[in-house]
Scaffold this motif. Structure first.
Motif, PDB file in Angstrom:
ATOM      1  N   LEU A   1       0.841  -1.204   0.000  1.00 29.50           N
ATOM      2  CA  LEU A   1       0.000   0.000   0.000  1.00 29.50           C
ATOM      3  C   LEU A   1       0.873   1.250   0.000  1.00 29.50           C
ATOM      4  CD1 LEU A   1      -2.997   1.008   0.289  1.00 29.50           C
ATOM      5  CD2 LEU A   1      -2.491   1.272   2.693  1.00 29.50           C
ATOM      6  N   PHE A   2       1.975   1.189   0.747  1.00 33.35           N
ATOM      7  CA  PHE A   2       2.807   2.374   0.875  1.00 33.35           C
ATOM      8  C   PHE A   2       3.645   2.645  -0.368  1.00 33.35           C
ATOM      9  CE2 PHE A   2       1.712   3.181   5.116  1.00 33.35           C
ATOM     10  CZ  PHE A   2       2.147   4.471   5.366  1.00 33.35           C
ATOM     11  N   THR A   3       3.898   1.597  -1.159  1.00 31.64           N
ATOM     12  CA  THR A   3       4.755   1.814  -2.313  1.00 31.64           C
ATOM     13  C   THR A   3       3.973   1.933  -3.612  1.00 31.64           C
ATOM     14  OG1 THR A   3       5.053  -0.557  -2.391  1.00 31.64           O
ATOM     15  CG2 THR A   3       6.803   0.701  -1.360  1.00 31.64           C
ATOM     16  N   SER A   4       2.626   1.749  -3.561  1.00 35.03           N
ATOM     17  CA  SER A   4       1.902   1.775  -4.833  1.00 35.03           C
ATOM     18  C   SER A   4       1.578   3.207  -5.256  1.00 35.03           C
ATOM     19  CB  SER A   4       0.632   0.943  -4.735  1.00 35.03           C
ATOM     20  OG  SER A   4      -0.440   1.747  -4.386  1.00 35.03           O
ATOM     21  N   THR A   5       1.702   3.452  -6.550  1.00 30.51           N
ATOM     22  CA  THR A   5       1.407   4.780  -7.074  1.00 30.51           C
ATOM     23  C   THR A   5      -0.062   5.103  -6.851  1.00 30.51           C
ATOM     24  OG1 THR A   5       2.346   3.690  -8.994  1.00 30.51           O
ATOM     25  CG2 THR A   5       2.342   6.095  -9.005  1.00 30.51           C
ATOM     26  N   TYR A   6      -0.896   4.086  -7.063  1.00 27.14           N
ATOM     27  CA  TYR A   6      -2.335   4.323  -6.982  1.00 27.14           C
ATOM     28  C   TYR A   6      -2.725   4.913  -5.633  1.00 27.14           C
ATOM     29  CZ  TYR A   6      -7.271   3.551  -6.659  1.00 27.14           C
ATOM     30  OH  TYR A   6      -8.596   3.742  -6.451  1.00 27.14           O
ATOM     31  N   SER A   7      -2.229   4.308  -4.538  1.00 29.21           N
ATOM     32  CA  SER A   7      -2.665   4.794  -3.236  1.00 29.21           C
ATOM     33  C   SER A   7      -2.208   6.232  -3.011  1.00 29.21           C
ATOM     34  CB  SER A   7      -2.187   3.876  -2.121  1.00 29.21           C
ATOM     35  OG  SER A   7      -0.815   4.026  -1.945  1.00 29.21           O
ATOM     36  N   TRP A   8      -1.019   6.604  -3.527  1.00 28.83           N
ATOM     37  CA  TRP A   8      -0.568   7.986  -3.314  1.00 28.83           C
ATOM     38  C   TRP A   8      -1.339   8.972  -4.167  1.00 28.83           C
ATOM     39  CZ3 TRP A   8       1.525   9.072   0.963  1.00 28.83           C
ATOM     40  CH2 TRP A   8       2.322   8.129   1.617  1.00 28.83           C
ATOM     41  N   THR A   9      -1.761   8.552  -5.370  1.00 29.34           N
ATOM     42  CA  THR A   9      -2.567   9.488  -6.157  1.00 29.34           C
ATOM     43  C   THR A   9      -3.906   9.728  -5.490  1.00 29.34           C
ATOM     44  OG1 THR A   9      -3.328   7.658  -7.533  1.00 29.34           O
ATOM     45  CG2 THR A   9      -1.541   8.984  -8.410  1.00 29.34           C
ATOM     46  N   VAL A  10      -4.462   8.666  -4.849  1.00 27.15           N
ATOM     47  CA  VAL A  10      -5.737   8.861  -4.159  1.00 27.15           C
ATOM     48  C   VAL A  10      -5.561   9.810  -2.977  1.00 27.15           C
ATOM     49  CG1 VAL A  10      -7.545   7.729  -2.836  1.00 27.15           C
ATOM     50  CG2 VAL A  10      -6.709   6.682  -4.902  1.00 27.15           C
ATOM     51  N   VAL A  11      -4.453   9.651  -2.248  1.00 27.01           N
ATOM     52  CA  VAL A  11      -4.190  10.555  -1.125  1.00 27.01           C
ATOM     53  C   VAL A  11      -4.091  11.999  -1.623  1.00 27.01           C
ATOM     54  CG1 VAL A  11      -2.441  11.227   0.558  1.00 27.01           C
ATOM     55  CG2 VAL A  11      -3.112   8.855   0.369  1.00 27.01           C
ATOM     56  N   LEU A  12      -3.367  12.173  -2.724  1.00 26.69           N
ATOM     57  CA  LEU A  12      -3.223  13.515  -3.299  1.00 26.69           C
ATOM     58  C   LEU A  12      -4.580  14.099  -3.682  1.00 26.69           C
ATOM     59  CD1 LEU A  12      -1.002  15.523  -4.343  1.00 26.69           C
ATOM     60  CD2 LEU A  12      -1.424  14.533  -6.578  1.00 26.69           C
ATOM     61  N   LEU A  13      -5.382  13.266  -4.366  1.00 24.72           N
ATOM     62  CA  LEU A  13      -6.704  13.734  -4.787  1.00 24.72           C
ATOM     63  C   LEU A  13      -7.545  14.100  -3.573  1.00 24.72           C
ATOM     64  CD1 LEU A  13      -8.805  14.183  -7.017  1.00 24.72           C
ATOM     65  CD2 LEU A  13      -9.518  11.837  -6.686  1.00 24.72           C
ATOM     66  N   ALA A  14      -7.476  13.270  -2.520  1.00 20.67           N
ATOM     67  CA  ALA A  14      -8.281  13.537  -1.328  1.00 20.67           C
ATOM     68  C   ALA A  14      -7.917  14.900  -0.744  1.00 20.67           C
ATOM     69  CB  ALA A  14      -8.068  12.442  -0.288  1.00 20.67           C
ATOM     70  N   ILE A  15      -6.613  15.161  -0.595  1.00 14.32           N
ATOM     71  CA  ILE A  15      -6.197  16.419   0.031  1.00 14.32           C
ATOM     72  C   ILE A  15      -6.569  17.613  -0.843  1.00 14.32           C
ATOM     73  CG2 ILE A  15      -4.178  17.758   0.689  1.00 14.32           C
ATOM     74  CD1 ILE A  15      -2.917  15.189   1.645  1.00 14.32           C
ATOM     75  N   VAL A  16      -6.275  17.498  -2.139  1.00 13.17           N
ATOM     76  CA  VAL A  16      -6.529  18.632  -3.022  1.00 13.17           C
ATOM     77  C   VAL A  16      -8.021  18.912  -3.113  1.00 13.17           C
ATOM     78  CG1 VAL A  16      -6.362  19.403  -5.392  1.00 13.17           C
ATOM     79  CG2 VAL A  16      -4.429  18.321  -4.339  1.00 13.17           C
ATOM     80  N   SER A  17      -8.842  17.858  -3.206  1.00 14.72           N
ATOM     81  CA  SER A  17     -10.262  18.148  -3.379  1.00 14.72           C
ATOM     82  C   SER A  17     -10.890  18.657  -2.091  1.00 14.72           C
ATOM     83  CB  SER A  17     -11.019  16.945  -3.934  1.00 14.72           C
ATOM     84  OG  SER A  17     -10.648  15.786  -3.305  1.00 14.72           O
ATOM     85  N   VAL A  18     -10.345  18.261  -0.939  1.00 12.78           N
ATOM     86  CA  VAL A  18     -10.825  18.847   0.312  1.00 12.78           C
ATOM     87  C   VAL A  18     -10.624  20.364   0.282  1.00 12.78           C
ATOM     88  CG1 VAL A  18     -10.135  19.123   2.717  1.00 12.78           C
ATOM     89  CG2 VAL A  18     -10.672  16.882   1.861  1.00 12.78           C
ATOM     90  N   LEU A  19      -9.425  20.797  -0.137  1.00 13.72           N
ATOM     91  CA  LEU A  19      -9.147  22.230  -0.160  1.00 13.72           C
ATOM     92  C   LEU A  19     -10.030  22.939  -1.183  1.00 13.72           C
ATOM     93  CD1 LEU A  19      -5.294  22.084   0.187  1.00 13.72           C
ATOM     94  CD2 LEU A  19      -6.971  22.706   1.902  1.00 13.72           C
ATOM     95  N   TYR A  20     -10.251  22.271  -2.302  1.00 12.78           N
ATOM     96  CA  TYR A  20     -11.059  22.879  -3.362  1.00 12.78           C
ATOM     97  C   TYR A  20     -12.522  23.030  -2.922  1.00 12.78           C
ATOM     98  CZ  TYR A  20     -13.765  22.833  -7.711  1.00 12.78           C
ATOM     99  OH  TYR A  20     -14.675  23.089  -8.692  1.00 12.78           O
TER     100      TYR A  20
END
Lengths: 53, 289
Positions: free
Chosen positions: B158-177
Protein backbone atom coordinates in the motif's frame (compact mmCIF):
# COMPACT_ATOMS: atom_id res chain seq x y z
CA UNK A 1 -16.10 -10.63 -3.34
CA UNK A 2 -19.10 -8.47 -4.20
CA UNK A 3 -21.95 -7.02 -2.21
CA UNK A 4 -24.00 -10.17 -2.84
CA UNK A 5 -21.62 -12.33 -0.86
CA UNK A 6 -22.06 -12.40 2.87
CA UNK A 7 -24.92 -9.96 2.95
CA UNK A 8 -26.59 -9.65 6.31
CA UNK A 9 -29.75 -11.61 7.16
CA UNK A 10 -33.08 -10.43 5.83
CA UNK A 11 -34.65 -9.19 9.09
CA UNK A 12 -31.45 -7.29 9.85
CA UNK A 13 -31.49 -5.75 6.39
CA UNK A 14 -35.09 -4.61 6.75
CA UNK A 15 -34.40 -3.23 10.20
CA UNK A 16 -31.28 -1.39 9.06
CA UNK A 17 -32.87 0.11 5.98
CA UNK A 18 -35.91 1.35 7.90
CA UNK A 19 -33.75 2.76 10.68
CA UNK A 20 -31.49 4.51 8.19
CA UNK A 21 -34.41 6.04 6.39
CA UNK A 22 -35.87 7.21 9.70
CA UNK A 23 -32.45 8.59 10.54
CA UNK A 24 -32.34 10.51 7.29
CA UNK A 25 -35.83 11.85 7.96
CA UNK A 26 -34.55 13.20 11.26
CA UNK A 27 -31.18 14.39 9.99
CA UNK A 28 -32.34 16.31 6.93
CA UNK A 29 -34.90 18.54 8.69
CA UNK A 30 -32.40 19.20 11.46
CA UNK A 31 -29.75 20.21 8.94
CA UNK A 32 -32.34 22.40 7.26
CA UNK A 33 -33.17 24.06 10.56
CA UNK A 34 -29.47 24.54 11.29
CA UNK A 35 -29.02 26.29 7.97
CA UNK A 36 -32.17 28.35 8.32
CA UNK A 37 -31.54 29.49 11.88
CA UNK A 38 -27.78 29.95 11.81
CA UNK A 39 -25.76 29.48 8.66
CA UNK A 40 -27.79 31.45 6.19
CA UNK A 41 -29.58 33.71 8.58
CA UNK A 42 -28.91 37.18 7.16
CA UNK A 43 -28.07 38.73 10.51
CA UNK A 44 -26.01 35.79 11.69
CA UNK A 45 -23.71 35.55 8.68
CA UNK A 46 -22.93 39.23 8.80
CA UNK A 47 -22.06 38.95 12.45
CA UNK A 48 -24.78 41.32 13.58
CA UNK A 49 -26.38 40.45 16.82
CA UNK A 50 -30.05 40.94 17.41
CA UNK A 51 -31.01 43.54 19.96
CA UNK A 52 -30.71 42.32 23.52
CA UNK A 53 -34.08 41.83 25.11
CA UNK B 1 -34.63 -3.26 -5.95
CA UNK B 2 -32.93 -5.90 -3.86
CA UNK B 3 -31.96 -5.28 -0.27
CA UNK B 4 -28.32 -5.35 -1.23
CA UNK B 5 -28.67 -2.54 -3.73
CA UNK B 6 -30.89 -0.54 -1.42
CA UNK B 7 -28.40 -0.99 1.41
CA UNK B 8 -25.37 0.03 -0.60
CA UNK B 9 -27.25 3.03 -2.01
CA UNK B 10 -28.09 4.25 1.48
CA UNK B 11 -24.45 3.81 2.50
CA UNK B 12 -23.18 5.60 -0.56
CA UNK B 13 -25.52 8.53 0.00
CA UNK B 14 -24.26 8.92 3.55
CA UNK B 15 -20.67 8.67 2.42
CA UNK B 16 -21.31 11.35 -0.18
CA UNK B 17 -22.90 13.57 2.47
CA UNK B 18 -19.85 13.07 4.65
CA UNK B 19 -17.53 13.81 1.74
CA UNK B 20 -19.09 17.23 1.19
CA UNK B 21 -19.72 18.29 4.78
CA UNK B 22 -16.41 16.99 6.12
CA UNK B 23 -14.40 18.45 3.25
CA UNK B 24 -15.73 21.90 4.03
CA UNK B 25 -14.87 21.39 7.68
CA UNK B 26 -11.36 19.98 7.11
CA UNK B 27 -10.44 22.53 4.48
CA UNK B 28 -11.75 25.41 6.57
CA UNK B 29 -9.52 24.21 9.39
CA UNK B 30 -6.51 24.19 7.15
CA UNK B 31 -7.28 27.61 5.65
CA UNK B 32 -7.78 28.98 9.13
CA UNK B 33 -4.29 27.77 10.07
CA UNK B 34 -2.74 28.83 6.77
CA UNK B 35 -4.19 32.31 6.99
CA UNK B 36 -2.76 32.73 10.47
CA UNK B 37 0.74 32.01 9.09
CA UNK B 38 0.35 34.38 6.16
CA UNK B 39 -1.18 37.06 8.33
CA UNK B 40 -4.59 37.08 6.68
CA UNK B 41 -6.34 35.52 9.60
CA UNK B 42 -8.15 38.70 10.56
CA UNK B 43 -9.74 38.74 7.11
CA UNK B 44 -11.25 35.29 6.92
CA UNK B 45 -11.35 34.21 10.55
CA UNK B 46 -14.83 35.56 11.12
CA UNK B 47 -16.61 33.72 8.35
CA UNK B 48 -14.84 30.44 9.09
CA UNK B 49 -15.70 30.66 12.74
CA UNK B 50 -19.28 31.63 12.03
CA UNK B 51 -19.71 28.69 9.71
CA UNK B 52 -17.94 26.09 11.82
CA UNK B 53 -19.21 26.84 15.29
CA UNK B 54 -22.75 25.55 14.68
CA UNK B 55 -21.72 22.80 12.25
CA UNK B 56 -18.79 20.89 13.70
CA UNK B 57 -20.90 18.79 16.01
CA UNK B 58 -23.05 17.58 13.13
CA UNK B 59 -20.35 16.53 10.66
CA UNK B 60 -19.41 13.24 12.23
CA UNK B 61 -23.01 12.03 12.32
CA UNK B 62 -22.58 11.09 8.66
CA UNK B 63 -19.45 9.10 9.38
CA UNK B 64 -21.04 7.26 12.29
CA UNK B 65 -24.04 6.37 10.13
CA UNK B 66 -21.71 5.07 7.45
CA UNK B 67 -19.70 2.89 9.82
CA UNK B 68 -22.75 1.43 11.52
CA UNK B 69 -24.28 0.82 8.11
CA UNK B 70 -21.36 -0.90 6.49
CA UNK B 71 -20.79 -3.27 9.39
CA UNK B 72 -24.52 -3.88 9.72
CA UNK B 73 -25.20 -4.53 6.06
CA UNK B 74 -21.97 -6.29 5.19
CA UNK B 75 -20.63 -7.91 8.35
CA UNK B 76 -17.72 -9.45 6.47
CA UNK B 77 -16.23 -6.11 5.59
CA UNK B 78 -15.46 -5.71 9.29
CA UNK B 79 -13.48 -8.94 9.04
CA UNK B 80 -11.37 -7.77 6.11
CA UNK B 81 -11.11 -4.09 6.87
CA UNK B 82 -10.48 -4.82 10.54
CA UNK B 83 -6.90 -5.78 9.79
CA UNK B 84 -6.34 -3.35 6.97
CA UNK B 85 -7.69 -0.28 8.70
CA UNK B 86 -6.08 -0.88 12.07
CA UNK B 87 -3.36 1.71 11.45
CA UNK B 88 -4.99 4.33 9.17
CA UNK B 89 -8.33 4.01 10.97
CA UNK B 90 -6.77 4.50 14.39
CA UNK B 91 -4.80 7.50 13.15
CA UNK B 92 -7.96 9.04 11.73
CA UNK B 93 -9.85 8.51 14.99
CA UNK B 94 -7.06 10.04 17.09
CA UNK B 95 -6.90 13.03 14.77
CA UNK B 96 -10.70 13.42 14.90
CA UNK B 97 -10.40 13.44 18.69
CA UNK B 98 -7.75 16.18 18.50
CA UNK B 99 -10.01 18.18 16.24
CA UNK B 100 -12.97 17.75 18.53
CA UNK B 101 -10.85 18.86 21.46
CA UNK B 102 -9.71 21.94 19.55
CA UNK B 103 -13.30 22.89 18.75
CA UNK B 104 -14.41 22.41 22.32
CA UNK B 105 -11.52 24.41 23.79
CA UNK B 106 -11.76 27.05 21.13
CA UNK B 107 -15.49 27.66 21.47
CA UNK B 108 -15.78 27.36 25.21
CA UNK B 109 -12.27 28.30 26.25
CA UNK B 110 -10.47 31.59 26.16
CA UNK B 111 -7.76 31.90 23.53
CA UNK B 112 -6.11 29.73 20.94
CA UNK B 113 -2.41 28.94 20.84
CA UNK B 114 -0.34 28.41 17.74
CA UNK B 115 0.41 24.78 18.57
CA UNK B 116 -3.31 23.99 18.76
CA UNK B 117 -3.88 25.88 15.54
CA UNK B 118 -1.15 23.81 13.92
CA UNK B 119 -2.60 20.50 15.11
CA UNK B 120 -6.01 21.60 13.96
CA UNK B 121 -4.78 22.65 10.53
CA UNK B 122 -2.64 19.55 10.06
CA UNK B 123 -5.45 17.20 11.08
CA UNK B 124 -7.57 18.81 8.37
CA UNK B 125 -5.19 17.38 5.79
CA UNK B 126 -4.19 14.14 7.49
CA UNK B 127 -7.69 12.86 8.25
CA UNK B 128 -8.82 12.84 4.59
CA UNK B 129 -5.49 11.27 3.64
CA UNK B 130 -5.89 8.43 6.09
CA UNK B 131 -9.60 7.94 5.43
CA UNK B 132 -8.98 7.78 1.68
CA UNK B 133 -7.05 4.53 2.17
CA UNK B 134 -10.46 2.86 2.68
CA UNK B 135 -11.26 3.54 -0.96
CA UNK B 136 -7.77 2.53 -2.05
CA UNK B 137 -8.02 -0.80 -0.27
CA UNK B 138 -11.47 -1.48 -1.73
CA UNK B 139 -9.82 -1.39 -5.14
CA UNK B 140 -8.15 -4.68 -4.30
CA UNK B 141 -4.67 -6.05 -4.30
CA UNK B 142 -3.73 -4.99 -0.79
CA UNK B 143 -5.30 -7.83 1.15
CA UNK B 144 -4.28 -11.46 1.02
CA UNK B 145 -6.35 -14.32 2.33
CA UNK B 146 -4.70 -17.69 2.75
CA UNK B 147 -6.45 -21.05 2.56
CA UNK B 148 -7.12 -21.05 6.31
CA UNK B 149 -9.01 -17.75 6.00
CA UNK B 150 -6.28 -15.73 7.65
CA UNK B 151 -6.27 -12.12 6.44
CA UNK B 152 -2.91 -10.50 5.77
CA UNK B 153 -2.70 -6.84 4.96
CA UNK B 154 0.10 -5.99 2.53
CA UNK B 155 1.19 -2.84 4.27
CA UNK B 156 4.36 -2.24 2.29
CA UNK B 157 2.48 -2.70 -0.95
CA UNK B 158 0.00 0.00 0.00
CA UNK B 159 2.81 2.37 0.87
CA UNK B 160 4.76 1.81 -2.31
CA UNK B 161 1.90 1.78 -4.83
CA UNK B 162 1.41 4.78 -7.07
CA UNK B 163 -2.33 4.32 -6.98
CA UNK B 164 -2.66 4.79 -3.24
CA UNK B 165 -0.57 7.99 -3.31
CA UNK B 166 -2.57 9.49 -6.16
CA UNK B 167 -5.74 8.86 -4.16
CA UNK B 168 -4.19 10.55 -1.13
CA UNK B 169 -3.22 13.51 -3.30
CA UNK B 170 -6.70 13.73 -4.79
CA UNK B 171 -8.28 13.54 -1.33
CA UNK B 172 -6.20 16.42 0.03
CA UNK B 173 -6.53 18.63 -3.02
CA UNK B 174 -10.26 18.15 -3.38
CA UNK B 175 -10.82 18.85 0.31
CA UNK B 176 -9.15 22.23 -0.16
CA UNK B 177 -11.06 22.88 -3.36
CA UNK B 178 -14.52 21.99 -2.02
CA UNK B 179 -13.90 23.98 1.11
CA UNK B 180 -12.61 27.07 -0.69
CA UNK B 181 -15.55 27.01 -3.09
CA UNK B 182 -17.98 26.81 -0.19
CA UNK B 183 -16.24 29.55 1.77
CA UNK B 184 -16.33 31.80 -1.30
CA UNK B 185 -20.08 31.32 -1.44
CA UNK B 186 -20.41 31.84 2.29
CA UNK B 187 -18.28 34.98 2.33
CA UNK B 188 -20.41 36.33 -0.46
CA UNK B 189 -23.56 35.64 1.54
CA UNK B 190 -22.00 37.43 4.49
CA UNK B 191 -21.24 40.38 2.15
CA UNK B 192 -17.68 40.29 3.44
CA UNK B 193 -15.73 41.53 0.42
CA UNK B 194 -12.25 41.21 1.93
CA UNK B 195 -12.78 37.62 2.99
CA UNK B 196 -14.39 36.84 -0.33
CA UNK B 197 -11.34 38.03 -2.28
CA UNK B 198 -9.05 35.86 -0.16
CA UNK B 199 -11.07 32.64 -0.39
CA UNK B 200 -11.90 33.22 -4.04
CA UNK B 201 -8.17 33.16 -4.71
CA UNK B 202 -7.83 29.92 -2.74
CA UNK B 203 -10.69 28.38 -4.73
CA UNK B 204 -9.21 29.32 -8.09
CA UNK B 205 -5.73 28.18 -7.09
CA UNK B 206 -6.96 24.74 -6.02
CA UNK B 207 -9.30 24.16 -8.96
CA UNK B 208 -6.53 23.25 -11.44
CA UNK B 209 -4.80 20.73 -9.14
CA UNK B 210 -8.18 19.07 -8.48
CA UNK B 211 -8.60 18.19 -12.14
CA UNK B 212 -4.95 17.24 -12.57
CA UNK B 213 -4.97 14.88 -9.62
CA UNK B 214 -8.23 13.27 -10.74
CA UNK B 215 -6.58 12.61 -14.10
CA UNK B 216 -3.66 11.02 -12.24
CA UNK B 217 -6.11 8.77 -10.39
CA UNK B 218 -7.64 7.72 -13.70
CA UNK B 219 -4.26 6.67 -15.06
CA UNK B 220 -3.36 4.95 -11.81
CA UNK B 221 -6.62 2.97 -11.79
CA UNK B 222 -5.93 1.86 -15.33
CA UNK B 223 -2.65 0.34 -14.24
CA UNK B 224 -3.85 -0.93 -10.91
CA UNK B 225 -7.22 -2.43 -11.79
CA UNK B 226 -7.85 -2.57 -15.56
CA UNK B 227 -11.14 -4.39 -15.04
CA UNK B 228 -12.55 -1.54 -12.97
CA UNK B 229 -11.20 0.97 -15.48
CA UNK B 230 -13.12 -0.75 -18.29
CA UNK B 231 -16.34 -0.49 -16.30
CA UNK B 232 -15.66 3.16 -15.63
CA UNK B 233 -15.23 3.79 -19.34
CA UNK B 234 -18.76 2.50 -19.89
CA UNK B 235 -19.93 5.31 -17.65
CA UNK B 236 -17.70 7.89 -19.30
CA UNK B 237 -20.60 10.34 -19.63
CA UNK B 238 -20.69 10.74 -15.86
CA UNK B 239 -17.11 11.92 -15.82
CA UNK B 240 -17.74 14.24 -18.73
CA UNK B 241 -20.74 15.63 -16.85
CA UNK B 242 -18.56 16.02 -13.79
CA UNK B 243 -15.99 17.96 -15.80
CA UNK B 244 -18.65 20.25 -17.28
CA UNK B 245 -20.00 20.95 -13.78
CA UNK B 246 -16.45 21.78 -12.72
CA UNK B 247 -16.04 24.26 -15.58
CA UNK B 248 -19.34 25.96 -14.77
CA UNK B 249 -18.52 26.17 -11.06
CA UNK B 250 -15.08 27.65 -11.66
CA UNK B 251 -16.42 30.07 -14.24
CA UNK B 252 -19.07 31.34 -11.82
CA UNK B 253 -16.49 31.91 -9.09
CA UNK B 254 -14.14 33.52 -11.59
CA UNK B 255 -16.80 35.96 -12.72
CA UNK B 256 -18.00 36.49 -9.13
CA UNK B 257 -21.66 35.83 -9.72
CA UNK B 258 -24.28 33.27 -8.69
CA UNK B 259 -22.03 31.71 -6.08
CA UNK B 260 -24.76 29.56 -4.58
CA UNK B 261 -25.28 27.99 -7.98
CA UNK B 262 -21.53 27.58 -8.25
CA UNK B 263 -21.38 25.52 -5.08
CA UNK B 264 -24.31 23.44 -6.29
CA UNK B 265 -22.25 22.62 -9.36
CA UNK B 266 -19.29 21.68 -7.16
CA UNK B 267 -21.56 19.18 -5.40
CA UNK B 268 -22.79 17.87 -8.74
CA UNK B 269 -19.22 17.59 -9.97
CA UNK B 270 -18.26 15.39 -7.05
CA UNK B 271 -21.57 13.56 -7.13
CA UNK B 272 -21.08 12.49 -10.74
CA UNK B 273 -17.48 11.51 -10.17
CA UNK B 274 -18.27 9.72 -6.92
CA UNK B 275 -21.13 7.66 -8.28
CA UNK B 276 -19.33 7.10 -11.58
CA UNK B 277 -16.25 5.76 -9.84
CA UNK B 278 -18.30 2.81 -8.79
CA UNK B 279 -19.57 1.76 -12.16
CA UNK B 280 -22.08 -0.93 -11.56
CA UNK B 281 -24.06 0.02 -8.50
CA UNK B 282 -24.00 -3.63 -7.46
CA UNK B 283 -20.24 -3.71 -7.49
CA UNK B 284 -19.94 -0.86 -5.05
CA UNK B 285 -17.74 -1.65 -2.17
CA UNK B 286 -16.82 -5.04 -3.28
CA UNK B 287 -13.42 -5.82 -1.91
CA UNK B 288 -11.56 -7.29 -4.81
CA UNK B 289 -9.22 -9.83 -3.41
Amino acid sequence: MTIYDNFTSEPMAIALISVFILGLLLLIPSLYLLMRLFLFDANYVQGKREKQH
Amino acid sequence: MSYEVLGITVLWVFLFGYLIVASIDFGAGFFSFYSSITGKRHLIHNIIERYLSPVWEVTNVFLVFFFVGIVGFFPDTAYYYGTALLVPGSIAIILLAIRGAYYAFNSYGTRSKTIYMFLYGASGLLIPASLSTVLTISEGGYIEVDSGGKVTFLFSKLFTSTYSWTVVLLAIVSVLYISAMFLAYYADRAKDRNAFEVVRKYALVWSGPTILSSLLVFFAIRNHNPEHFEQMLNLAWMFVASFICFLIAVYLVWSKKRLGLSFLFVMLQFGFAFFGLVPDICLMFCIRI
